[in-house]
Design a protein around this motif. Structure first.
Motif, PDB file in Angstrom:
ATOM      1  N   ALA A   1       3.898   0.150  -6.436  1.00 61.89           N
ATOM      2  CA  ALA A   1       5.228   0.174  -7.052  1.00 61.89           C
ATOM      3  C   ALA A   1       6.010   1.420  -6.630  1.00 61.89           C
ATOM      4  O   ALA A   1       7.227   1.355  -6.399  1.00 61.89           O
ATOM      5  CB  ALA A   1       5.103   0.118  -8.573  1.00 61.89           C
ATOM      6  N   GLN A   2       5.323   2.535  -6.501  1.00 57.81           N
ATOM      7  CA  GLN A   2       5.981   3.765  -6.062  1.00 57.81           C
ATOM      8  C   GLN A   2       6.387   3.670  -4.594  1.00 57.81           C
ATOM      9  O   GLN A   2       7.461   4.137  -4.198  1.00 57.81           O
ATOM     10  CB  GLN A   2       5.046   4.956  -6.277  1.00 57.81           C
ATOM     11  N   GLN A   3       5.548   3.060  -3.776  1.00 53.40           N
ATOM     12  CA  GLN A   3       5.877   2.863  -2.371  1.00 53.40           C
ATOM     13  C   GLN A   3       7.157   2.040  -2.227  1.00 53.40           C
ATOM     14  O   GLN A   3       8.036   2.360  -1.409  1.00 53.40           O
ATOM     15  CB  GLN A   3       4.725   2.163  -1.652  1.00 53.40           C
ATOM     16  N   VAL A   4       7.263   0.985  -3.015  1.00 52.99           N
ATOM     17  CA  VAL A   4       8.449   0.131  -2.956  1.00 52.99           C
ATOM     18  C   VAL A   4       9.683   0.896  -3.422  1.00 52.99           C
ATOM     19  O   VAL A   4      10.776   0.736  -2.866  1.00 52.99           O
ATOM     20  CB  VAL A   4       8.230  -1.139  -3.802  1.00 52.99           C
ATOM     21  N   ALA A   5       9.530   1.743  -4.431  1.00 53.48           N
ATOM     22  CA  ALA A   5      10.659   2.534  -4.921  1.00 53.48           C
ATOM     23  C   ALA A   5      11.189   3.468  -3.845  1.00 53.48           C
ATOM     24  O   ALA A   5      12.398   3.573  -3.626  1.00 53.48           O
ATOM     25  CB  ALA A   5      10.250   3.312  -6.164  1.00 53.48           C
ATOM     26  N   VAL A   6      10.275   4.156  -3.147  1.00 53.34           N
ATOM     27  CA  VAL A   6      10.703   5.047  -2.067  1.00 53.34           C
ATOM     28  C   VAL A   6      11.334   4.241  -0.943  1.00 53.34           C
ATOM     29  O   VAL A   6      12.356   4.630  -0.366  1.00 53.34           O
ATOM     30  CB  VAL A   6       9.518   5.885  -1.554  1.00 53.34           C
ATOM     31  N   GLY A   7      10.750   3.092  -0.626  1.00 54.20           N
ATOM     32  CA  GLY A   7      11.327   2.237   0.397  1.00 54.20           C
ATOM     33  C   GLY A   7      12.736   1.785   0.040  1.00 54.20           C
ATOM     34  O   GLY A   7      13.620   1.721   0.899  1.00 54.20           O
ATOM     35  N   ALA A   8      12.960   1.480  -1.238  1.00 56.30           N
ATOM     36  CA  ALA A   8      14.289   1.081  -1.687  1.00 56.30           C
ATOM     37  C   ALA A   8      15.288   2.222  -1.549  1.00 56.30           C
ATOM     38  O   ALA A   8      16.450   2.017  -1.177  1.00 56.30           O
ATOM     39  CB  ALA A   8      14.232   0.604  -3.138  1.00 56.30           C
TER      40      ALA A   8
END
Length: 217
Positions: A136-143
């Motif tokens: 979930a954190q990876q996706v947040a940074v990607g966003a």
């Protein structure tokens, strides 16, 4: 000579490495001491390209051309590696000690992504995530990278994460010129069963994480 390495990621950006050589198996015990040693900063990065065809055919078929293209540009920095996870994202590249995963690459995009990475410009396209973050954190940074554009490995920092069922709220802090505070809403869901990899003939489902909203100050 055969070499071993301890590649240590530090959130501050002060990454450290320690290298050694070995001819006999017992000499690999030097790794134990290296794990406790401070290591040396400022060494060239290491680029791993998964080419583990025994694990999944796609990793070799797609990984080896990417490795060849990168080796021509960065001789001595690129290693073909065994499985790094995520067969369905082949070709997979991991840049160390940064701990950044890229996937879905071919020879041309592998060169572009690594060139940009070494300029401290991480792009959302082909980014799988950072090894020190949960999905979930990876996706947040990607966003954040998708919305505000390419940025350095340490441009965004995860400062808090909360979860309620299949929803995550991830709080990021940004460094100028990015917003100081960024909140990202992330949702997870399971995909219908499908063939995920070249070698995996059985149909399987997987959990997918998606950013559903961004708010910043």
């Amino acid at each position: 000579p055969r070499r071993w390495a301890v590649l240590r990621y530090a959130g501050s950006g002060a990454h450290h490495q320690q290298w050694g050589t070995w001819t006999r198996d017992e000499e690999l015990a030097g790794i134990v001491a290296a794990l406790a040693a401070p290591g040396e900063p400022g060494l060239p990065p290491v680029v791993l390209v998964c080419a583990h065809g025994l694990h999944d055919t796609c990793c070799a078929v797609r990984g080896r051309p990417a490795a060849r293209a990168l080796s021509r540009l960065y001789p001595g920095l690129v290693w073909e590696s065994t499985h790094v996870g995520g067969d369905r994202f082949a070709a997979n590249v991991v840049v160390l000690p940064d701990g950044v995963y890229y996937g879905g690459l071919d020879a041309a995009t592998a060169v572009t992504m690594v060139e940009e990475h070494l300029r401290d410009r991480v792009h959302a396209g082909h980014l799988r995530g950072y090894t020190d973050l949960v999905p979930a954190q990876q996706v947040a940074v990607g966003a954040a990278l998708q919305h505000f554009g390419p940025a350095g490995r340490h441009a965004w920092t995860v400062t808090a994460t909360t979860r309620l069922d299949d929803q995550w709220h991830v709080h990021l802090t940004g460094h100028p010129p990015h917003p100081a505070l960024l909140d990202v809403e992330v949702r997870s869901h399971r995909t219908p069963p499908r063939q995920l990899t070249c070698r995996g003939l059985a149909r399987s489902s997987t959990v997918v994480y998606e950013a559903t909203g961004l708010r910043w100050d």
